[in-house]
Design a protein around this motif. Sequence first.
Motif, short mmCIF file in Angstrom:
data_model
loop_
_atom_site.label_atom_id
_atom_site.label_comp_id
_atom_site.label_asym_id
_atom_site.label_seq_id
_atom_site.Cartn_x
_atom_site.Cartn_y
_atom_site.Cartn_z
N SER A 27 0.82 -1.22 0.00
CA SER A 27 0.00 0.00 0.00
C SER A 27 0.85 1.26 0.00
CB SER A 27 -0.92 0.01 1.22
OG SER A 27 -0.14 0.09 2.42
N CYS A 28 2.01 1.19 0.62
CA CYS A 28 2.85 2.38 0.79
C CYS A 28 4.27 1.92 1.13
CB CYS A 28 2.29 3.25 1.92
SG CYS A 28 3.16 4.81 2.19
N THR A 29 5.25 2.58 0.55
CA THR A 29 6.65 2.31 0.89
C THR A 29 7.13 3.43 1.81
OG1 THR A 29 7.06 1.16 -1.19
CG2 THR A 29 8.98 1.99 -0.01
N VAL A 30 7.68 3.03 2.95
CA VAL A 30 8.12 3.99 3.97
C VAL A 30 9.61 3.77 4.24
CG1 VAL A 30 7.78 4.81 6.34
CG2 VAL A 30 5.82 3.93 5.04
N VAL A 31 10.36 4.87 4.30
CA VAL A 31 11.78 4.80 4.64
C VAL A 31 12.01 5.61 5.90
CG1 VAL A 31 14.14 5.23 3.87
CG2 VAL A 31 12.39 4.55 2.20
N HIS A 32 12.51 4.95 6.94
CA HIS A 32 12.81 5.61 8.21
C HIS A 32 14.28 6.02 8.21
CE1 HIS A 32 8.94 4.23 9.60
NE2 HIS A 32 9.29 2.96 9.56
N LEU A 33 14.53 7.31 8.40
CA LEU A 33 15.90 7.83 8.41
C LEU A 33 16.23 8.45 9.76
CD1 LEU A 33 16.08 9.71 4.97
CD2 LEU A 33 16.80 7.36 5.48
N ASP A 34 17.45 8.19 10.22
CA ASP A 34 17.97 8.83 11.43
C ASP A 34 18.38 10.25 11.07
OD1 ASP A 34 19.41 9.79 13.56
OD2 ASP A 34 20.78 8.09 13.71
N ILE A 35 17.49 11.23 11.38
CA ILE A 35 17.76 12.61 10.97
C ILE A 35 18.60 13.36 12.01
CG2 ILE A 35 15.80 12.81 9.42
CD1 ILE A 35 14.19 14.12 11.62
N SER A 40 10.17 9.79 8.80
CA SER A 40 9.63 8.75 7.93
C SER A 40 9.18 9.38 6.61
CB SER A 40 8.46 8.05 8.61
OG SER A 40 8.87 7.41 9.79
N TRP A 41 9.82 8.97 5.52
CA TRP A 41 9.45 9.43 4.18
C TRP A 41 8.59 8.35 3.54
CZ3 TRP A 41 13.28 11.63 6.71
CH2 TRP A 41 13.59 12.99 6.45
N ALA A 42 7.43 8.74 3.01
CA ALA A 42 6.48 7.77 2.48
C ALA A 42 6.13 8.07 1.04
CB ALA A 42 5.20 7.77 3.34
N LYS A 43 5.85 7.00 0.29
CA LYS A 43 5.34 7.12 -1.07
C LYS A 43 4.23 6.09 -1.22
CE LYS A 43 6.68 7.30 -5.94
NZ LYS A 43 7.81 7.18 -6.90
N PRO A 44 2.97 6.54 -1.31
CA PRO A 44 1.86 5.60 -1.42
C PRO A 44 1.81 4.93 -2.78
CG PRO A 44 1.13 7.78 -0.69
CD PRO A 44 2.52 7.92 -1.20
N ASN A 45 1.20 3.75 -2.80
CA ASN A 45 0.85 3.09 -4.04
C ASN A 45 -0.43 3.77 -4.54
OD1 ASN A 45 -0.12 1.44 -6.06
ND2 ASN A 45 0.08 -0.46 -4.91
N LEU A 46 -0.33 4.52 -5.63
CA LEU A 46 -1.42 5.39 -6.05
C LEU A 46 -2.52 4.66 -6.81
CD1 LEU A 46 0.66 8.56 -6.91
CD2 LEU A 46 -0.73 8.11 -4.88
N ARG A 47 -2.49 3.33 -6.80
CA ARG A 47 -3.67 2.61 -7.28
C ARG A 47 -4.82 2.77 -6.29
NH1 ARG A 47 -3.59 -3.81 -5.80
NH2 ARG A 47 -5.80 -3.51 -6.20
#
Length: 366
Positions: free
Chosen positions: A271-279, A323-330
């Motif tokens: 549904s969504c790809t999330v990348v967690h980064l230590d900022i 957390s940077w997210a990119k949803p699945n736009l379907r």
Amino acid sequence: MTRLGILRRVYAGEYFTDSFDIARLAQRVKESREFIWFWGRSAIVEAWCNGIPDTPSSCDMGTVSVIDSSEEFGPGMGEICRSGSMSAVHLKPYAVKRIIDFLSKKIPALHEAFHTLLLVPRVRAAGDGIRGGKSVNTIHRKYIRSRFWGFAPWYVMQGGFLECLEYREVNRDRDDLLRGLLAFPTIHLLDADDRRFVESLFMLNLPQHAKALGFEVPLPSVGTEARFELVCQAGEAIRQYNHRAFSVASRLDGSTGFTLDQLEASIAETSCTVVHLDISRPDSLEAQRALIERGYRLTCVRPPRAFIGEASTPSGGMPCYGSWAKPNLRWQIAAPHYALRDTTQEYEQEVVLHLRRMLDNWMRAS
């Protein structure tokens, strides 16, 4: 099985979280890695406790769980989730009581297992036969007073909508956060809108202490391409309805992990790809740049925290994560019910503006 029955009934059969593998989940309960509560009218709960087989009346209950989420969010992090109710009994006093029990050590196993309870409550407006999340949001805002740290567009829910949930936390000890600010006083964010968003979140949650934070924006180095390693994802049967999470690969020399191209190639699986980064680390800036260029947006932060004398947590505490997210736009995104409202409160308005920019960006991409 009773929990699953309630949730499937609440969501008219459209329920897709990790609630189906009964044998594995039962073992997690035995190991105090998962806790399940039920509520309802006394006669129904009494009958259920006495072992009467599952009947339609036994589903006239409510349920909520806390699960061990250390795999994605780090040691000592538990998630309040799997929540729904068909009961006529009002939820509010029991929702507040569970939090008080956690904070006051009334449930020792829960208190010892987790220093933080995170949650991603629903917040969409009701409509077209779909229950909304405004009442639950009110409970968390006004009565539980969980801390709001952004948004979580992670899960496909009833009606086939990818709901833009809120990300909230309940901390066992507020001083953990204050010590965390001292231990990790600098945040590195590449984008100016992201900096205003994060600063506003800290000012809303810790107004007397947030000014101690510093924001630095050195130029990212143009070096080794950022690579990412998988943190968690749902089982294949329900993967398309759930997010998957990545972090930066532990080795920065490019010899391990997935490239961003590889992440993009399989983005339709979830549904969504999330990348967690230590900022808290300046070397996160190169990954931020690459993610932003591909349409990922900063949706929430996990504040830094520090601990004293706890063997189950990192000795230096936990830094600040974004957390940077990119949803699945379907999937069509269901926005929070307040997305189009304006407010006179400066920091609240900045959060709403960030939400609109984030949603608009994804709408244009679709």
